[in-house]
Design an enzyme around this catalytic site. Structure first.
Site, PDB file in Angstrom:
ATOM      1  N   ASP A 129       0.854  -1.174   0.000  1.00 52.29           N
ATOM      2  CA  ASP A 129       0.000   0.000   0.000  1.00 52.29           C
ATOM      3  C   ASP A 129       0.902   1.240   0.000  1.00 52.29           C
ATOM      4  O   ASP A 129       2.044   1.175   0.451  1.00 52.29           O
ATOM      5  CB  ASP A 129      -0.896  -0.034   1.240  1.00 52.29           C
ATOM      6  CG  ASP A 129      -1.956   1.046   1.223  1.00 52.29           C
ATOM      7  OD1 ASP A 129      -2.376   1.440   0.128  1.00 52.29           O
ATOM      8  OD2 ASP A 129      -2.363   1.497   2.303  1.00 52.29           O
ATOM      9  N   ASP A 174      -8.132  -3.467   2.167  1.00 51.10           N
ATOM     10  CA  ASP A 174      -6.955  -4.328   2.036  1.00 51.10           C
ATOM     11  C   ASP A 174      -7.188  -5.727   2.603  1.00 51.10           C
ATOM     12  O   ASP A 174      -6.378  -6.631   2.360  1.00 51.10           O
ATOM     13  CB  ASP A 174      -5.755  -3.697   2.764  1.00 51.10           C
ATOM     14  CG  ASP A 174      -5.388  -2.352   2.193  1.00 51.10           C
ATOM     15  OD1 ASP A 174      -5.289  -2.247   0.963  1.00 51.10           O
ATOM     16  OD2 ASP A 174      -5.201  -1.396   2.970  1.00 51.10           O
ATOM     17  N   ASP A 212      -3.701  -1.218   5.409  1.00 48.70           N
ATOM     18  CA  ASP A 212      -4.210  -0.722   6.683  1.00 48.70           C
ATOM     19  C   ASP A 212      -5.720  -0.567   6.715  1.00 48.70           C
ATOM     20  O   ASP A 212      -6.298  -0.358   7.761  1.00 48.70           O
ATOM     21  CB  ASP A 212      -3.562   0.628   7.032  1.00 48.70           C
ATOM     22  CG  ASP A 212      -3.776   1.675   5.942  1.00 48.70           C
ATOM     23  OD1 ASP A 212      -4.469   1.367   4.952  1.00 48.70           O
ATOM     24  OD2 ASP A 212      -3.250   2.798   6.080  1.00 48.70           O
TER      25      ASP A 212
END
Length: 947
Positions: A373, A668, A664
């Protein structure tokens, strides 16, 4: 591909119809003439589930749902509740605990040991049986605890559901249980509410919603009611409020278009339910255990048949075969795995990585791709002003000296940005200023404060008029009262919108000059091309006597300049990515952010192939094969949905990659669950992400991942060393099989074989699990996916060393017995030689590549003490008459000890000699395989020339 991908494709297909081009006309809606007004028929229910709501207008959305702005009737809401079901996430069915317990005994290795344990009991060897079953129980407990953990990720997702919500029913506002919401309900939203279902907004007043859990973007999404393109990515669907997200400001109304499992959150919930496959180590162990079990059983059968025929004593042959099985089985391997991985957990915790799933320790060392990410992991998750453009000239903010008056134009620009700003300042316990509010406002306020461009008095000046930022306005405006009574009007917003209000601009010297739109656009394009978010700022002095109503719409402004901002990379991440590249690990950025912004960050971080970012909309029409090819071409995947992230992970895994994923947000969670290793952020991460992950980073720092990878490789190195030791000593038991069928006196008594297995070797193999790293873990590529528990090099060493040890033990025993030595003494001598062989093999097993003399013996004090203790126990048993009588030992003379020591050292000729040859070849740039090929070519050339 998995079922989750099939579901993803269905979702993607659904989002393509109808297109915005046809949104001007009414969508295809089933005939409602046969239904009472306001009722939703089965055909319409199906149509409502297939609609692309973000591409429909408000009236079309209401018409498709047979709904009205006044809400549903109570009767119709009840009827729809029966049709669609409650607005709740599906719950997975828990596996019975007794099944989980039985599953721990399905391994071939475990099954063979159970049989051996039962037979050992019948033979009256209760101590031996107790040792076998202790190992089995410990292994079962460890596996059961790991697998019986409740799926907390699903529980965390469920916690995002709002318990109650406000709706319009029959024109009146009412509070109902969120589970009773149905498609067509009109939901009322205001600041602080959690969105209870997926809503198509029909009214929005200054509405902002935090969608970071779905999109990964830290900035609140500004919402409106206009239709958008059918192909719009999740983060671009500005007219949809998604279930589970949080309203941060403003208010609005929306019609429910999806409930329960049909919402975006529901789809994520379904994906998180998907089971996770075996880790690389678990797959390797499964193959290894099966192979070992088959090989040992075959040898045992051969020994039993041979002994029964040659000696004519089936009972003794059977006892020897069982003893051979027990002593050859690496039953300590499960304990070694647990010890090594537990140590890895402890070491990783020192680097701020908390391991939630024990196998993840080793899997980290196997990864070949990291799908990371962007926001908060690779970057600081804090928008910062980096560049200014004044009069068309671009400068970096760090070129300014704090509080400097040498550049009044920059000071004026920063000051204006801070005075038309809604960021809130406060001080923490350490007296430091902290900021809250919109990410852009915070960045501009921080930049002005750090440059000393604005004073406390100016910040406290009275606000006479203010217009907050609105998407349709593309700017915000503030008029402040100066200490001298005059007024200053400040505007910031989209550069083109702000330029349209201006008649002049300031140049680099702070002087007012005519507006040069071409120069400003050139600077704007330069900053935008770097992925910066660019904001234009202007000001104007207003006479105190002016009527402020005439200035509601700003005009005749002076363009002060542009502020370009970006969420900057974290310190040390660029170096960590370089470390990954050296370690043979590829890093791919997977983000919901804009492709240009993602590519700009990627270039700063040194990622490969950032010029052609893959996007979620591009993935819609791609086959898995084409997607795999695109992933080989680029290191950036931008504007992707949770389903896109999952598909990327599974596509990479289908290509044989071992994939780690960082994240986070709720978006995800499916990818974290499906990845070989899911890595969640501990500080900024959601509960859903943390519970779906295998590893949690307490510092949210990508740099920590590289340290975790190193410790994962150290862990596997220790496991491999222990396995090499166990299999080498097991291979030495070839001597027992040969002895049984060679018509010689019995080489070892069954109890003596168990003595070797559980006493002299039992601690050393576990101690090898404490072996630290060699220091080169991040300079070598990941091991090959088709490589087993041992490399080909180690398998060859096992074969050679095991054969050598077996040969030496047999020859020594045969020579001594032939010389007339007492059988008791001969067995003790042969057994002692085997114990010393094992001592030296344990020392050699510490490293696959480094020589014993290159290793500090004190780096693994436990192994050194365990090995010396094993020798001491063996010697003590030999000279203690009571124990010697039970085990069938006889004391050895000093010269006999010396003989065993000299012969025992010879095993190092093969193990250490192999290492030395490989080191010499490596120094000259040759691998052993290439050297062998070179030798073959040379011989072939000589033969040809001789002809």
């Amino acid at each position: 591909m998995t079922e989750s991908i099939n579901k993803t494709r269905q979702t993607d297909t659904r989002s393509n119809a109808p297109s915005l081009a046809s949104a001007g006309s009414a969508p295809s809606v089933p005939d409602r003439a046969s239904q009472p007004a306001g009722q939703l028929g089965p055909d319409q229910a199906q149509a409502s589930q297939d609609a692309a709501w973000h591409a429909l207008s408000v009236s079309e959305s209401l018409d498709t749902l047979s709904a009205s702005p006044e809400g549903l009737s109570t009767a119709e809401a009840g009827r729809r509740l029966e049709l669609f079901g409650p607005n709740a996430l599906a719950q997975g069915e828990a596996k019975p605990k007794w099944k989980l317990l039985l599953k721990q005994f399905t391994s071939p290795l475990i099954a063979v040991l159970i049989v051996c344990g039962v037979i050992t009991i019948f033979l009256g060897h209760y101590v031996d049986a107790g040792a076998i079953f202790l190992v089995l129980v410990l292994n079962a407990i460890i596996g059961y605890v790991q697998e019986s953990k409740a799926d907390k990720a699903v529980e965390a997702l469920t916690s995002l559901a709002s318990p109650t919500t406000r709706v319009l029913r029959e024109g009146s506002a009412a509070t109902i249980d969120a589970a009773d919401l149905v498609p067509g309900d009109i939901v009322l939203l205001e600041s602080g509410d959690r969105v209870p279902a997926d809503l198509r907004l029909i009214d929005a007043i200054h509405l902002k919603i935090n969608e970071s859990m779905l999109t990964g973007e830290s900035e609140d999404a500004r919402k409106g009611t206009d239709a958008v393109e059918a192909s719009a990515a999740l983060g671009d669907r500005r007219n949809i409020a998604f279930s589970g997200t949080m309203v941060t400001s403003g208010r609005g109304q929306g019609v429910v278009v999806a409930t329960g499992s049909d919402t975006e959150l529901g789809e994520i919930n379904d994906l998180v339910h998907a089971s996770k496959g075996l880790t690389p180590l678990q797959r390797i162990l499964k193959r290894t255990e099966t192979g070992i079990a088959i090989a040992v059983i075959l040898v045992a059968v051969f020994v039993f048949i041979g002994g029964a025929i040659i000696d004519g004593d089936p009972a003794q042959a059977f006892l020897s075969a069982v003893s051979l099985v027990v002593v050859s089985m690496p039953e300590a391997l499960p304990i070694v795995l647990t010890v090594a991985m537990a140590l890895g957990v402890s070491r990783m915790a020192q680097y701020n990585a908390i391991v939630r799933s024990l196998p993840a320790v080793e899997t980290l060392g196997s990864i070949t791709v990291i799908g990371s990410d962007k926001t908060g992991t690779l970057t600081q998750n804090r928008m910062s002003v980096e560049q200014l453009a004044i009069g068309g000239s671009v400068m970096h903010l760090d070129e300014l000296e704090p509080g400097s008056k040498r550049n009044p134009a920059a000071q004026a620009l920063l000051k204006a940005g801070a005075l038309t700003n809604e960021a809130q300042r406060s001080r923490n316990g350490q007296g430091q200023i902290t900021y809250s509010g919109d990410a852009v406002d915070m960045a501009m306020a921080r930049a002005a404060d750090e440059a000393g461009a604005v004073s406390e008095a100016e910040l406290d000046s009275a606000i006479e008029s203010q217009t907050p930022y609105e998407p349709e306005l593309l700017h915000s405006m503030t008029i402040r009262r100066n200490p001298d009574g005059s007024l200053t009007q400040y505007v910031k917003g989209a550069p083109d919108a702000v330029m349209a209000m201006c008649v002049g601009m300031q140049n680099a010297s702070g002087q007012s000059v005519p507006l040069d739109a071409a120069a400003l656009h050139e600077a704007y394009d330069e900053m935008g091309g770097q992925g910066l978010r660019v904001i234009g700022v202007a000001s104007r002095t207003i006479p105190a006597s002016d009527d402020l109503s005439a200035h509601k719409k700003a005009h005749d402004m002076t363009f002060l300049g542009l502020e370009g901002m970006l969420d900057p990379p974290r310190e040390g991440v660029r170096e960590a990515i370089a470390d990954c590249a050296r370690a043979g690990i590829r890093v791919i950025m997977i983000t919901g952010d804009h492709p240009v912004t993602a590519a700009a960050i990627g270039r700063r971080l040194g990622l490969e192939s950032t010029g052609s970012a893959l996007t979620g909309s591009e993935m819609l029409g791609m086959s898995d094969e084409v997607l795999a090819a695109r992933l080989r071409e680029t290191s950036i995947a931008a504007r992707v949905s949770p389903q896109d992230k999952l598909r990327i992970v599974e596509t990479l895994q289908d290509q044989g990659e071992v994939v780690a994923v960082t994240g986070d947000g709720v978006n995800d969670a499916p990818a974290l669950k499906a990845a070989s290793v899911g890595i969640a952020m501990g500080e900024s991460g959601t509960d859903v992400a943390r519970e779906a992950a295998d590893v949690v980073l307490t510092d949210d720092n990508f740099v920590t991942i590289t340290q975790a990878v190193r410790q994962g490789r150290v862990t596997f190195k220790a496991i491999r060393g222990s396995a090499y030791f166990l299999l080498s000593t097991a291979a030495a038991m070839i001597a027992v099989g040969v002895n049984v069928i060679a018509d010689m006196p019995l080489l070892f008594l069954p109890l003596q074989m168990l003595w070797i297995n559980f006493v002299t070797n039992g601690v050393q193999d576990i101690a090898l699990g404490f072996e630290p790293g060699d220091g080169d873990e991040l300079t070598v590529p990941p091991r090959s996916s088709d490589e087993g528990l041992l490399s080909r090099v180690l398998w060859s060493r096992v074969a050679v060393c095991g054969l050598w040890m077996a040969t030496c033990v047999l020859i020594l025993f045969h020579v001594i017995v032939s010389s007339g030595m007492d059988l008791l003494q001969a067995r003790t001598l042969a057994l002692t030689l085997l114990v010393l062989f094992n001592f030296f093999v344990a020392m050699s097993a510490r490293s696959e590549t480094k020589l014993i003399v290159q290793l500090n013996p004190l780096d693994n004090k436990f192994l050194l003490l365990a090995s010396l203790l094993a020798l001491g126990i063996h010697a003590g048993a030999m000279y203690w008459p009571a124990l010697a009588g039970v085990l069938g030992f006889a004391p050895l003379t000093l010269s006999q000890w010396g003989l065993c020591l000299v012969v025992g050292l010879t095993v190092l000729i093969f193990s250490e000699g192999d290492k030395l040859i490989r080191q010499l070849l490596a120094r000259h740039g040759h691998s052993p395989r290439s050297a062998l090929r070179h030798t073959r070519r040379s011989i072939a050339a000589m033969l040809r020339s001789s002809r």
